[in-house]
Design an enzyme around this catalytic site. Structure first.
Site, PDB file in Angstrom:
ATOM      1  N   LYS A 170       0.729  -1.226   0.087  1.00 52.94           N
ATOM      2  CA  LYS A 170       0.063   0.091  -0.008  1.00 52.94           C
ATOM      3  C   LYS A 170       0.724   1.197   0.044  1.00 52.94           C
ATOM      4  O   LYS A 170       1.466   1.520   0.958  1.00 52.94           O
ATOM      5  CB  LYS A 170      -0.959  -0.062   1.335  1.00 52.94           C
ATOM      6  CG  LYS A 170      -2.146   1.035   1.318  1.00 52.94           C
ATOM      7  CD  LYS A 170      -2.468   1.630   2.419  1.00 52.94           C
ATOM      8  CE  LYS A 170      -1.554   2.602   3.103  1.00 52.94           C
ATOM      9  NZ  LYS A 170      -1.411   3.849   2.452  1.00 52.94           N
ATOM     10  N   GLU A 243       9.732   1.616  10.883  1.00 50.65           N
ATOM     11  CA  GLU A 243      10.889   2.652  10.495  1.00 50.65           C
ATOM     12  C   GLU A 243      10.227   4.020  10.545  1.00 50.65           C
ATOM     13  O   GLU A 243       9.734   4.237   9.522  1.00 50.65           O
ATOM     14  CB  GLU A 243      11.640   2.546   9.315  1.00 50.65           C
ATOM     15  CG  GLU A 243      13.114   3.125   9.338  1.00 50.65           C
ATOM     16  CD  GLU A 243      13.051   4.420   8.878  1.00 50.65           C
ATOM     17  OE1 GLU A 243      12.705   5.738   9.670  1.00 50.65           O
ATOM     18  OE2 GLU A 243      13.391   4.826   7.730  1.00 50.65           O
ATOM     19  N   CYS A 277      14.229  10.291   6.328  1.00 50.07           N
ATOM     20  CA  CYS A 277      14.041  10.087   7.760  1.00 50.07           C
ATOM     21  C   CYS A 277      15.389  10.359   8.462  1.00 50.07           C
ATOM     22  O   CYS A 277      15.436  10.764   9.602  1.00 50.07           O
ATOM     23  CB  CYS A 277      13.611   8.809   8.060  1.00 50.07           C
ATOM     24  SG  CYS A 277      11.985   8.565   7.486  1.00 50.07           S
ATOM     25  N   GLU A 374      10.413  17.377  14.134  1.00 53.15           N
ATOM     26  CA  GLU A 374      10.862  16.872  12.830  1.00 53.15           C
ATOM     27  C   GLU A 374      10.379  17.744  11.620  1.00 53.15           C
ATOM     28  O   GLU A 374       9.430  17.589  11.305  1.00 53.15           O
ATOM     29  CB  GLU A 374      10.688  15.272  12.592  1.00 53.15           C
ATOM     30  CG  GLU A 374      11.224  14.886  11.463  1.00 53.15           C
ATOM     31  CD  GLU A 374      10.954  13.288  10.994  1.00 53.15           C
ATOM     32  OE1 GLU A 374      11.887  12.818  10.207  1.00 53.15           O
ATOM     33  OE2 GLU A 374       9.965  13.158  11.539  1.00 53.15           O
TER      34      GLU A 374
END
Length: 470
Positions: A170, A243, A277, A374
């Site tokens: 997905k 993750e 990331c 972040e």
């Protein structure tokens, strides 16, 4: 317009029967494709197809699975230009970077094909022969983000296949087209049902993480979504690899040659326009070199050509979507209101497209959103420190623990500092380097489990011990 909008379930192209949605080119804000979400019934069809295919695929000889993964890599190479073009149009990155992404996807597929699953002998005595074996899990669901749409899909799908599992993928609704095309290409090689793809957002994601016939979910994305997947999967106790977010800190030691490291720091902070990331998200610099570092990074920022990734001159593309674009703008404005100094950048473009220039912000510290959150975009805060222990303390004062780095010429000191950082990977004089043979994963709120190498491959397997008495 890109005419790739059908899902693939059991080898058959299907239009989703759920809500329609548009795929937007972030450089132009134009609609490049109209798609439909899957229904939960179509997700069930995909899982059932993968479950049927698993009974045969798990029996496929090891050498044959290796050969088929190499054949997939061959097909990816044949479609490299097409895949790179799709990446640029739906994700926004410059064409040269998209070509690197495709090339890395091919290389990662070939490396994964050659991995061997080890068997271990625990005891071979006069009375007992005890061995460890690794068996595939079954149906694996892959949920991927929008920043590296092809690369991360490869990271999820290929080790699952190599270990003998089948897959339901997905992709993000923001960048689904590359994954749709990838699964079409994979299905040119593999038996039907081994790899399937569905479209959807939170509703389908929740259904995946609760699904009784899905044995593992691998997810790359935000921490809140990862926490929801973890919660949803509790009743089935399915395996998870998560993750998640990162707010990576880099510490520049006082002995560092700023001119020598500035370009590498800039490139790894602004990799993919900062939408990575494990990019540098906080930069701690000794006060004696603070101004020098800010100037060096600003000089590099001024050399970037911001524009549409299909323009060969472009080195710096747009933010991928409107929501992230607004967040980046909000964080910079919050820093400005709290005394932050905008060394360069800091003003969104007035032209169509989600363009935001590479931005360096100084005179900020913990308590300012740009440092605490972040940003996942083209903004880098610089934080000064006096003592190295202060830099370590500030770097660790964060709920995330994905990556970190230490920069300096005294490698023994750098290693000592690196060992104090609370994160899954620490680089020395490098950052954001992920490699197919080296495990990668985070701690704290940055995730569960690891990817890559043999350790990552084993996460797609179930340990079985056979204890044979003689």
């Amino acid at each position: 317009m890109i005419n790739i909008k059908t899902m693939l379930i059991d080898g058959m192209p299907l239009i989703g029967t759920g809500e329609p949605f548009s795929v937007i080119n972030p450089a132009t804000e134009d609609i490049i494709c109209q798609c439909n979400m899957a229904s939960t019934e179509q997700l069930d069809q995909a899982v059932a197809a993968a479950k049927r295919a698993y009974s045969t695929w798990r029996q496929t000889p090891d050498a044959e699975r290796k050969r088929l993964l190499h054949e997939i890599a061959d097909h990816l190479e044949q479609h490299a230009d097409e895949l790179a073009s799709i990446i640029v149009q739906e994700q926004g990155k410059p064409l040269a970077l998209a070509q690197i992404e495709v090339g890395a996807a091919v290389g990662w597929t070939r490396y994964t094909a050659e991995l061997d699953i080890p068997e271990q002998v625990f005891e071979n005595s006069d009375t007992r022969y005890t061995t460890a074996h690794r068996k595939p899990l079954g149906v694996v669901a892959s949920i991927t983000p929008w920043n590296w749409p092809l690369m991360i899909a490869i990271w999820h799908i290929m080790p699952a296949l190599r270990a003998g599992n089948t897959v339901v993928s997905k992709p993000s609704g923001l960048t689904p087209l590359n994954t749709l095309r990838l699964v079409q290409i994979i299905n040119e090689v593999l038996p039907k049902g081994v790899v399937n793809v569905v479209l959807g957002e939170a509703d389908i994601g929740n259904a995946i993480s609760r699904h009784i016939d899905i044995n593992k979910v691998i997810f790359t994305g935000s921490t809140p979504t990862g926490q929801r997947i973890l919660s949803n999967s509790a009743n089935t106790l399915k395996r998870l690899t998560l993750e998640l977010g990162g707010n990576d800190a880099a510490i520049v030691l006082p002995d560092t040659d700023i001119n020598q490291v500035a370009e590498s720091i800039f490139n790894t902070a602004f990799l993919n326009m900062g939408q990575t990331c494990a990019a540098i998200k906080r930069l701690y610099v000794h006060e004696s070199q603070y101004e020098e570092m800010g100037k060096a990074l600003a000089d590099l920022a001024s050399q970037q050509v911001v524009g549409n990734g299909l323009n060969p001159a472009t080195t710096f593309g747009p933010v991928q979507n409107a929501r992230q674009y607004r967040l980046v703008s909000e964080l910079v404005e919050d820093a400005r209101r709290n005394g932050g100094h905008i060394i360069c950048g800091g003003e969104a473009s007035s032209e169509p497209g989600y363009f935001y220039p590479p931005t360096i912000v100084s005179n900020v510290s913990k308590g300012v959103r740009l440092v605490d959150e972040e940003q996942f975009g083209p903004v880098l805060p610089l934080i000064s420190y006096l003592e190295i222990d202060d830099a370590v303390r500030m770097a660790n004062s964060c709920e995330y623990g994905l990556g970190g780095s230490v920069w300096g010429s005294d490698l023994e000191l750098a290693e000592t500092v690196a060992r104090q950082l609370e994160c899954g990977t620490v680089w020395i004089n490098k950052h954001a380097e992920v490699l197919p043979h080296i495990p990668f994963g985070g701690c704290k709120l940055s995730g569960v489990g690891v990817e890559f190498g043999v350790e990552g491959l084993l996460e797609y397997t179930q340990l079985q011990v056979i204890n044979r008495h003689k």
